[in-house]
Design a protein around this motif. Structure first.
Motif, PDB file in Angstrom:
ATOM      1  N   UNK A 121      11.409   1.974  -0.779  1.00 21.60           N
ATOM      2  CA  UNK A 121      12.400   1.316   0.081  1.00 21.60           C
ATOM      3  C   UNK A 121      13.537   2.585   0.497  1.00 21.60           C
ATOM      4  N   UNK A 122      13.580   2.820   1.848  1.00 21.25           N
ATOM      5  CA  UNK A 122      14.685   3.748   2.266  1.00 21.25           C
ATOM      6  C   UNK A 122      15.640   3.002   3.249  1.00 21.25           C
ATOM      7  N   UNK A 123      16.441   3.681   4.018  1.00 25.11           N
ATOM      8  CA  UNK A 123      17.504   2.888   4.754  1.00 25.11           C
ATOM      9  C   UNK A 123      16.983   1.894   5.756  1.00 25.11           C
ATOM     10  N   UNK A 124      15.988   2.101   6.139  1.00 28.33           N
ATOM     11  CA  UNK A 124      15.244   1.458   7.170  1.00 28.33           C
ATOM     12  C   UNK A 124      14.507  -0.014   6.692  1.00 28.33           C
ATOM     13  N   UNK A 125      14.023   0.164   5.490  1.00 30.15           N
ATOM     14  CA  UNK A 125      13.248  -0.662   4.774  1.00 30.15           C
ATOM     15  C   UNK A 125      12.236  -0.021   4.114  1.00 30.15           C
ATOM     16  N   UNK A 126      11.195  -0.755   3.701  1.00 28.07           N
ATOM     17  CA  UNK A 126       9.903  -0.547   2.679  1.00 28.07           C
ATOM     18  C   UNK A 126       9.071   0.364   3.513  1.00 28.07           C
ATOM     19  N   UNK A 127       8.267   1.451   2.916  1.00 32.37           N
ATOM     20  CA  UNK A 127       7.318   2.627   3.369  1.00 32.37           C
ATOM     21  C   UNK A 127       6.415   2.124   2.512  1.00 32.37           C
ATOM     22  N   UNK A 128       4.948   2.229   2.909  1.00 30.62           N
ATOM     23  CA  UNK A 128       3.749   2.396   1.969  1.00 30.62           C
ATOM     24  C   UNK A 128       3.533   3.761   2.138  1.00 30.62           C
ATOM     25  N   UNK A 129       3.033   4.222   0.711  1.00 26.84           N
ATOM     26  CA  UNK A 129       2.717   5.932   0.791  1.00 26.84           C
ATOM     27  C   UNK A 129       0.949   5.701   0.442  1.00 26.84           C
ATOM     28  N   UNK A 130       0.372   6.035   1.363  1.00 27.63           N
ATOM     29  CA  UNK A 130      -1.052   5.643   1.373  1.00 27.63           C
ATOM     30  C   UNK A 130      -1.924   7.186   1.213  1.00 27.63           C
ATOM     31  N   UNK A 131      -3.097   7.068   0.677  1.00 30.76           N
ATOM     32  CA  UNK A 131      -4.017   8.493   0.505  1.00 30.76           C
ATOM     33  C   UNK A 131      -5.147   8.268   1.694  1.00 30.76           C
ATOM     34  N   UNK A 132      -4.884   9.153   2.675  1.00 30.90           N
ATOM     35  CA  UNK A 132      -5.763   9.017   3.861  1.00 30.90           C
ATOM     36  C   UNK A 132      -6.701  10.013   3.707  1.00 30.90           C
ATOM     37  N   UNK A 133      -6.713  10.907   2.578  1.00 34.18           N
ATOM     38  CA  UNK A 133      -7.644  12.173   2.623  1.00 34.18           C
ATOM     39  C   UNK A 133      -8.051  12.498   1.248  1.00 34.18           C
ATOM     40  N   UNK A 134      -9.332  12.599   1.012  1.00 33.56           N
ATOM     41  CA  UNK A 134      -9.753  13.016  -0.473  1.00 33.56           C
ATOM     42  C   UNK A 134     -10.744  13.925  -0.447  1.00 33.56           C
ATOM     43  N   UNK A 135     -10.996  14.534  -1.461  1.00 32.87           N
ATOM     44  CA  UNK A 135     -12.373  15.256  -1.671  1.00 32.87           C
ATOM     45  C   UNK A 135     -12.887  15.246  -3.126  1.00 32.87           C
ATOM     46  N   UNK A 136     -14.144  15.383  -3.272  1.00 29.46           N
ATOM     47  CA  UNK A 136     -14.505  15.161  -4.753  1.00 29.46           C
ATOM     48  C   UNK A 136     -14.319  16.461  -5.512  1.00 29.46           C
ATOM     49  N   UNK A 137     -13.624  16.502  -6.742  1.00 28.98           N
ATOM     50  CA  UNK A 137     -13.274  17.452  -7.418  1.00 28.98           C
ATOM     51  C   UNK A 137     -14.139  17.848  -8.720  1.00 28.98           C
ATOM     52  N   UNK A 138     -14.796  16.702  -8.967  1.00 27.40           N
ATOM     53  CA  UNK A 138     -15.763  16.962 -10.319  1.00 27.40           C
ATOM     54  C   UNK A 138     -15.966  15.660 -10.794  1.00 27.40           C
ATOM     55  N   UNK A 139     -16.603  15.398 -11.937  1.00 28.40           N
ATOM     56  CA  UNK A 139     -16.876  14.183 -12.653  1.00 28.40           C
ATOM     57  C   UNK A 139     -16.476  14.315 -14.135  1.00 28.40           C
ATOM     58  N   UNK A 140     -16.246  13.324 -14.754  1.00 27.63           N
ATOM     59  CA  UNK A 140     -16.217  13.321 -16.089  1.00 27.63           C
ATOM     60  C   UNK A 140     -17.029  12.262 -16.616  1.00 27.63           C
TER      61      UNK A 140
ATOM     62  N   UNK B  69     -19.725   9.887 -15.991  1.00 29.03           N
ATOM     63  CA  UNK B  69     -20.449   9.273 -14.748  1.00 29.03           C
ATOM     64  C   UNK B  69     -19.218   8.853 -13.821  1.00 29.03           C
ATOM     65  N   UNK B  70     -18.049   9.183 -14.004  1.00 27.48           N
ATOM     66  CA  UNK B  70     -17.101   8.792 -13.019  1.00 27.48           C
ATOM     67  C   UNK B  70     -16.770  10.265 -12.181  1.00 27.48           C
ATOM     68  N   UNK B  71     -16.215   9.892 -10.807  1.00 31.01           N
ATOM     69  CA  UNK B  71     -15.923  10.929  -9.965  1.00 31.01           C
ATOM     70  C   UNK B  71     -14.542  10.808 -10.068  1.00 31.01           C
ATOM     71  N   UNK B  72     -13.966  12.273 -10.060  1.00 30.18           N
ATOM     72  CA  UNK B  72     -12.549  12.660  -9.924  1.00 30.18           C
ATOM     73  C   UNK B  72     -12.450  13.136  -8.436  1.00 30.18           C
ATOM     74  N   UNK B  73     -11.215  12.606  -7.991  1.00 29.10           N
ATOM     75  CA  UNK B  73     -10.926  13.105  -6.446  1.00 29.10           C
ATOM     76  C   UNK B  73      -9.585  13.797  -6.408  1.00 29.10           C
ATOM     77  N   UNK B  74      -9.702  14.751  -5.583  1.00 28.60           N
ATOM     78  CA  UNK B  74      -8.409  15.405  -5.103  1.00 28.60           C
ATOM     79  C   UNK B  74      -7.910  14.859  -3.964  1.00 28.60           C
ATOM     80  N   UNK B  75      -6.632  14.622  -3.861  1.00 25.67           N
ATOM     81  CA  UNK B  75      -5.721  14.247  -2.673  1.00 25.67           C
ATOM     82  C   UNK B  75      -5.748  15.406  -1.648  1.00 25.67           C
ATOM     83  N   UNK B  76      -6.204  15.092  -0.388  1.00 27.45           N
ATOM     84  CA  UNK B  76      -6.105  16.263   0.468  1.00 27.45           C
ATOM     85  C   UNK B  76      -5.142  15.701   1.681  1.00 27.45           C
ATOM     86  N   UNK B  77      -4.742  14.575   1.565  1.00 28.41           N
ATOM     87  CA  UNK B  77      -3.758  13.990   2.815  1.00 28.41           C
ATOM     88  C   UNK B  77      -3.357  12.728   2.683  1.00 28.41           C
TER      89      UNK B  77
END
Length: 297
Positions: A65-84, A86-94
């Protein structure tokens, strides 16, 4: 993979997941910022009208929440960084900071200047190249800590949302996620909307030694409770949290899908070595100036 879809209506914003939410979605009031969990089957007619706009994302980092009201923070870009395992780990790119507040909510004068300053600082903090996440692996916890939690957790809670067992020290977007956590606390499925993200480092390399292959993983988790740059942030606070606290884990992963060994004893094995580091755990500070400090001999 979990994708979230946000639909903007005049008085509400709805957030839906591509899977895992069991028909539940989030409804955010654009005036108050209140978040509620609603079952799709019970609200089919409530959003019959076409939304003003829609957008998709790979996950939600949280809401602020800022002065104008609430804002959503979204992950709009990702890339595969590797695995642990059988699970995939992603890096946030945007990332994207999206205004949820109603269009009628405006600020002017000093408030408008302050709002733009806060947004600029938000974008700067989110632009660092060191956020990582996984949809089905608790990246905030070392392998040993996860094993201990599995042993200590009752069977009825073993399949609960990942954020409930995430390590609070390294759940970097915990503050941003608190409005979501409060909203989904009593829901059995909507916990998928809360995505723990770590700040630090992750790398995964495939290694072959004498016919035996495995993944070598290096992950560093940066603590969130006493932030600050070196020299300007030193020592411990009154709660014992030290500056620049970080946990580095080295993993030799024979449970990865691309691992192979002629030694049956290594199949499915994961070995981990953890190191902790941080500022000297006493209350102290360092005055930074341009004066010459002679070298002690």
């Amino acid at each position: 993979m979990l994708f979230s879809y946000s639909s903007f209506y005049p008085s509400t914003v709805t957030v839906e997941a591509s899977r895992g939410a069991g028909g539940e979605h989030l409804v955010i009031d654009r005036n108050s910022g209140k978040i509620t969990v609603v079952n799709t089957a019970n609200s089919a007619g409530a959003f019959a009208a076409a939304p003003q706009r829609t957008m998709s994302a790979h996950g939600i980092m949280g809401m602020i929440n800022l002065l104008r009201g609430p804002y959503l923070v979204l992950i709009t870009g990702r890339e595969v960084a590797g695995t642990i395992g059988s699970s995939t780990v992603y890096k946030v790119t945007e990332t994207r900071v999206v205004k949820v507040a109603a269009d009628s909510r405006v600020v002017s004068g000093t408030d408008a200047f302050d709002e733009s300053t806060y947004l600029r600082l938000m974008h700067k903090a989110l632009s660092v190249d060191s956020f990582f996440f996984s949809y089905d692996f608790d990246l905030t916890s070392s392998l040993e800590r996860q094993q201990q939690k599995r042993s200590d957790t009752p069977v009825c809670l073993a399949s609960s949302a990942m954020y409930k067992t995430a390590n609070d020290e390294f759940f970097f977007n915990k503050y941003l996620s608190e409005p979501l956590i409060e909203a989904v606390a009593d829901s059995s499925n909507a916990g998928v909307f809360v995505l723990p993200v770590i700040h630090g480092f992750f790398d995964c390399k495939h290694v072959i030694i004498k016919g035996t292959s495995f993944n070598y993983v290096l992950v560093t988790r940066r603590g969130r409770k006493r932030q600050g740059t070196r020299y300007f942030s030193r020592g411990a606070d009154e709660d014992g949290n030290v500056s620049n606290f970080a946990e580095t884990e080295q993993i030799v992963d024979f449970a990865a899908s691309n691992a192979a060994s002629i030694n049956r004893e290594l199949e499915g094995l994961q070995m981990s070595y953890v190191q902790l580091r941080g500022s000297i755990p006493i209350v102290w500070a360092q005055v930074i100036n341009m004066r010459y400090v002679p070298t002690l001999k």
